[in-house]
Design a protein around this motif. Structure first.
Motif, short mmCIF file in Angstrom:
data_model
loop_
_atom_site.label_atom_id
_atom_site.label_comp_id
_atom_site.label_asym_id
_atom_site.label_seq_id
_atom_site.Cartn_x
_atom_site.Cartn_y
_atom_site.Cartn_z
N LEU A 1 0.81 -1.22 0.00
CA LEU A 1 0.00 0.00 0.00
C LEU A 1 0.84 1.27 0.00
CD1 LEU A 1 -2.81 -0.98 2.54
CD2 LEU A 1 -2.90 -0.99 0.05
N SER A 2 2.12 1.15 0.30
CA SER A 2 2.99 2.33 0.31
C SER A 2 3.49 2.70 -1.08
CB SER A 2 4.20 2.09 1.23
OG SER A 2 4.96 0.97 0.77
N HIS A 3 3.21 1.87 -2.08
CA HIS A 3 3.67 2.15 -3.44
C HIS A 3 2.87 3.31 -4.04
CE1 HIS A 3 5.62 1.23 -7.27
NE2 HIS A 3 4.44 1.39 -7.85
N ARG A 4 3.55 4.19 -4.78
CA ARG A 4 2.91 5.32 -5.44
C ARG A 4 3.35 5.38 -6.90
NH1 ARG A 4 0.83 4.70 -1.38
NH2 ARG A 4 0.30 6.17 0.28
N ILE A 5 2.48 5.89 -7.75
CA ILE A 5 2.81 6.00 -9.18
C ILE A 5 3.75 7.17 -9.43
CG2 ILE A 5 1.85 6.29 -11.49
CD1 ILE A 5 -0.75 5.11 -10.45
N ARG A 6 3.37 8.34 -8.90
CA ARG A 6 4.16 9.58 -9.08
C ARG A 6 4.51 9.78 -10.55
NH1 ARG A 6 6.30 7.38 -4.29
NH2 ARG A 6 5.84 8.66 -2.45
N LEU A 7 3.48 9.85 -11.38
CA LEU A 7 3.66 9.98 -12.83
C LEU A 7 4.21 11.37 -13.16
CD1 LEU A 7 3.10 8.35 -15.43
CD2 LEU A 7 0.95 9.61 -15.62
N PRO A 8 5.34 11.45 -13.86
CA PRO A 8 5.90 12.77 -14.22
C PRO A 8 5.19 13.36 -15.43
CG PRO A 8 7.31 11.04 -15.08
CD PRO A 8 6.21 10.34 -14.31
N GLY A 9 5.60 14.57 -15.77
CA GLY A 9 5.05 15.21 -16.96
C GLY A 9 3.94 16.21 -16.64
N ARG A 10 3.45 16.83 -17.71
CA ARG A 10 2.39 17.82 -17.56
C ARG A 10 1.04 17.14 -17.30
NH1 ARG A 10 3.67 22.29 -22.32
NH2 ARG A 10 5.78 22.86 -21.57
N ARG A 11 0.09 17.93 -16.86
CA ARG A 11 -1.20 17.38 -16.49
C ARG A 11 -2.01 17.03 -17.73
NH1 ARG A 11 -3.85 16.95 -12.05
NH2 ARG A 11 -2.26 18.17 -10.97
N ASP A 12 -2.44 15.78 -17.79
CA ASP A 12 -3.35 15.31 -18.82
C ASP A 12 -4.25 14.25 -18.19
OD1 ASP A 12 -1.67 13.16 -18.50
OD2 ASP A 12 -0.77 13.27 -20.50
N GLU A 13 -4.97 13.50 -19.04
CA GLU A 13 -5.90 12.51 -18.50
C GLU A 13 -5.19 11.43 -17.70
OE1 GLU A 13 -5.91 13.70 -21.46
OE2 GLU A 13 -7.90 14.50 -21.90
N PHE A 14 -4.04 10.95 -18.22
CA PHE A 14 -3.31 9.92 -17.49
C PHE A 14 -2.71 10.47 -16.19
CE2 PHE A 14 -2.88 7.86 -21.79
CZ PHE A 14 -3.55 6.69 -21.45
N ARG A 15 -2.24 11.70 -16.22
CA ARG A 15 -1.67 12.30 -15.01
C ARG A 15 -2.75 12.48 -13.95
NH1 ARG A 15 2.50 15.88 -13.58
NH2 ARG A 15 2.41 16.05 -11.31
N GLU A 16 -3.95 12.91 -14.36
CA GLU A 16 -5.04 13.05 -13.40
C GLU A 16 -5.45 11.70 -12.83
OE1 GLU A 16 -8.19 15.10 -15.32
OE2 GLU A 16 -7.17 17.03 -15.35
N LEU A 17 -5.47 10.66 -13.67
CA LEU A 17 -5.80 9.33 -13.18
C LEU A 17 -4.75 8.83 -12.19
CD1 LEU A 17 -7.47 6.73 -13.29
CD2 LEU A 17 -6.13 6.03 -15.28
N ALA A 18 -3.48 9.06 -12.51
CA ALA A 18 -2.41 8.62 -11.61
C ALA A 18 -2.45 9.37 -10.29
CB ALA A 18 -1.05 8.82 -12.29
N ASP A 19 -2.68 10.69 -10.34
CA ASP A 19 -2.75 11.48 -9.10
C ASP A 19 -3.94 11.04 -8.24
OD1 ASP A 19 -0.54 12.82 -9.94
OD2 ASP A 19 -1.61 14.62 -10.61
N ALA A 20 -5.09 10.78 -8.90
CA ALA A 20 -6.25 10.31 -8.15
C ALA A 20 -5.98 8.94 -7.53
CB ALA A 20 -7.47 10.24 -9.07
N PHE A 21 -5.27 8.09 -8.25
CA PHE A 21 -4.93 6.77 -7.72
C PHE A 21 -3.98 6.90 -6.53
CE2 PHE A 21 -2.74 2.66 -7.76
CZ PHE A 21 -3.82 1.80 -7.85
N ASP A 22 -3.01 7.80 -6.62
CA ASP A 22 -2.09 8.01 -5.50
C ASP A 22 -2.82 8.55 -4.27
OD1 ASP A 22 0.08 7.09 -6.88
OD2 ASP A 22 0.81 9.07 -7.48
#
Length: 373
Positions: free
Chosen positions: A123-144
């Motif tokens: 449960l301590s794992h995080r995606i921390r997706l780099p780059g500018r905000r897009d649909e995938f970045r929003e999904l990754a941030d919501a998942f984190d």
């Protein structure tokens, strides 16, 4: 050997839906890119061919004269070139589509990897997706964010289970010790032993009932009804008035009608816990408890305030945690099981309410519960 499934196609052990393997999303996107590119190229070649046929196809013969080529000769000259172009577009579309699809789906692969890590217990794992905000970045941030809340909730539940086990173990251990002493000394005073066992058993029962109430409030399995907080506050004050008199505490109730919606039993328990907590945790003598109700900004408000020692904001922020008793400012023999304010917090959250704890400058605590009307 086949895979055992239920009637709805789910795996009986995990409950997951068992699906047949199909084309990957990357391959589907690649075929879509290549197909769209070939369709566009075909339409473009058809348009060019129609244009050339309408304009005529001029060709120079051996003698240098220019003559108009018939349609069949035009097709023989133009068709091989068009076919070569279509083959090139197909190869280019497949290769380019495969590369582009891979780059587009790379964040999704990272999210999938994180999901598998979490399903394995990390449960301590995080995606921390780099780059500018897009649909995938929003999904990754919501998942984190979801993982952070889930990790905090699981940690809180584990801590709560450990504390509850310790609290339940204590009266059982005391009872065992008393019984061992009585067995070793048959001439021991049985009346004193029975009295102590009764006290220990009553505390264990109180703790069990508090845990059951906490579980019920967490499940939100109740029917909302119209409740007047002023009547609930008066009932709680009347019930606990003998306890306040016993310890020299002045109990004052005031306020206006405060209608709200919720569970009458849970709101009654919430008010009882607040008033009881205010009486027990007070000055050793000549303390005061104020219970007020009213309406503010289209919300029903219940405020319970008491005198007592000076409290720091850091201590106050921990008082709603399970089994957190703070300081024992009154030695009443009824210190509780450490779940009073935890139950209040849970009932408040179950009713979508706001709970505010504020230390009083003169000492003591002010607790405000805000409910929607």
């Amino acid at each position: 050997m086949g895979v055992l499934r239920t009637e709805d196609g789910r795996h009986p052990g995990t409950g997951a839906v068992v699906r047949r393997s199909g084309l990957s999303v990357r391959l589907k996107l690649t075929l879509s890119y290549a197909g769209f590119l070939m369709l566009t190229g075909a339409l473009l070649l058809v348009a060019v061919g129609v244009f050339l046929l309408r304009q005529g196809w001029w060709q120079t013969n051996e003698s240098g004269a220019v003559r108009l080529t018939p349609g069949t000769l035009f097709l023989r000259s133009f068709a091989p070139t068009a076919a070569a172009v279509m083959v090139f577009l197909l190869v280019f579309g497949l290769l380019g589509g495969w590369v582009l699809a891979g780059r587009m789906l790379a964040p999704l692969d990272r999210i999938t990897h994180a999901t598998r890590m979490v399903s394995a217990g990390s449960l301590s794992h995080r995606i921390r997706l780099p780059g500018r905000r897009d649909e995938f970045r929003e999904l990754a941030d919501a998942f984190d964010m979801m993982l952070a809340r889930l990790e905090a909730h699981v940690t809180e539940q584990r801590r709560f289970a450990a504390n509850a086990s310790h609290e339940l173990r204590t009266p059982l251990a005391i009872s065992k010790t008393l019984l061992d002493v009585a067995r070793a000394d048959p001439h021991h005073d049985t009346r004193a032993l029975v009295d102590r066992l009764h006290t220990v058993n009553a505390r264990a029962i109180d703790l069990t009932e508090a845990l059951l109430l906490l579980s019920r409030a967490n499940q939100r399995s109740f029917t909302r009804e119209q409740v007047d907080l002023s009547l609930v506050a008066e009932e709680a004050a009347e019930t606990l008035h003998p306890l306040a008199e016993k310890h020299g505490i002045t109990l004052e109730t005031s306020g206006d009608i405060a209608p709200t919606g919720g569970s009458p039993a849970l709101l009654r328990q919430l008010t009882m816990n607040l008033v009881h907590n205010a009486i027990v945790h007070n000055l050793p003598d000549q303390g005061t408890v104020w219970v007020r109700t009213g309406v503010q900004d289209d919300s029903a408000v219940l405020t319970v305030e008491n005198t007592g020692e000076q409290l720091t904001p850091e201590l106050v922020s921990t008082l709603t945690e399970p089994f957190q008793r703070g300081t024992e400012r009154v030695h009443t023999g009824q210190a509780g099981v450490g779940l009073g304010l935890a139950i209040v917090k849970t009932i408040t959250e179950a009713h979508d309410e706001d709970l505010t704890l504020t230390p009083r400058p003169a000492g003591g605590l002010r607790i405000t519960v805000t409910l929607p009307r």
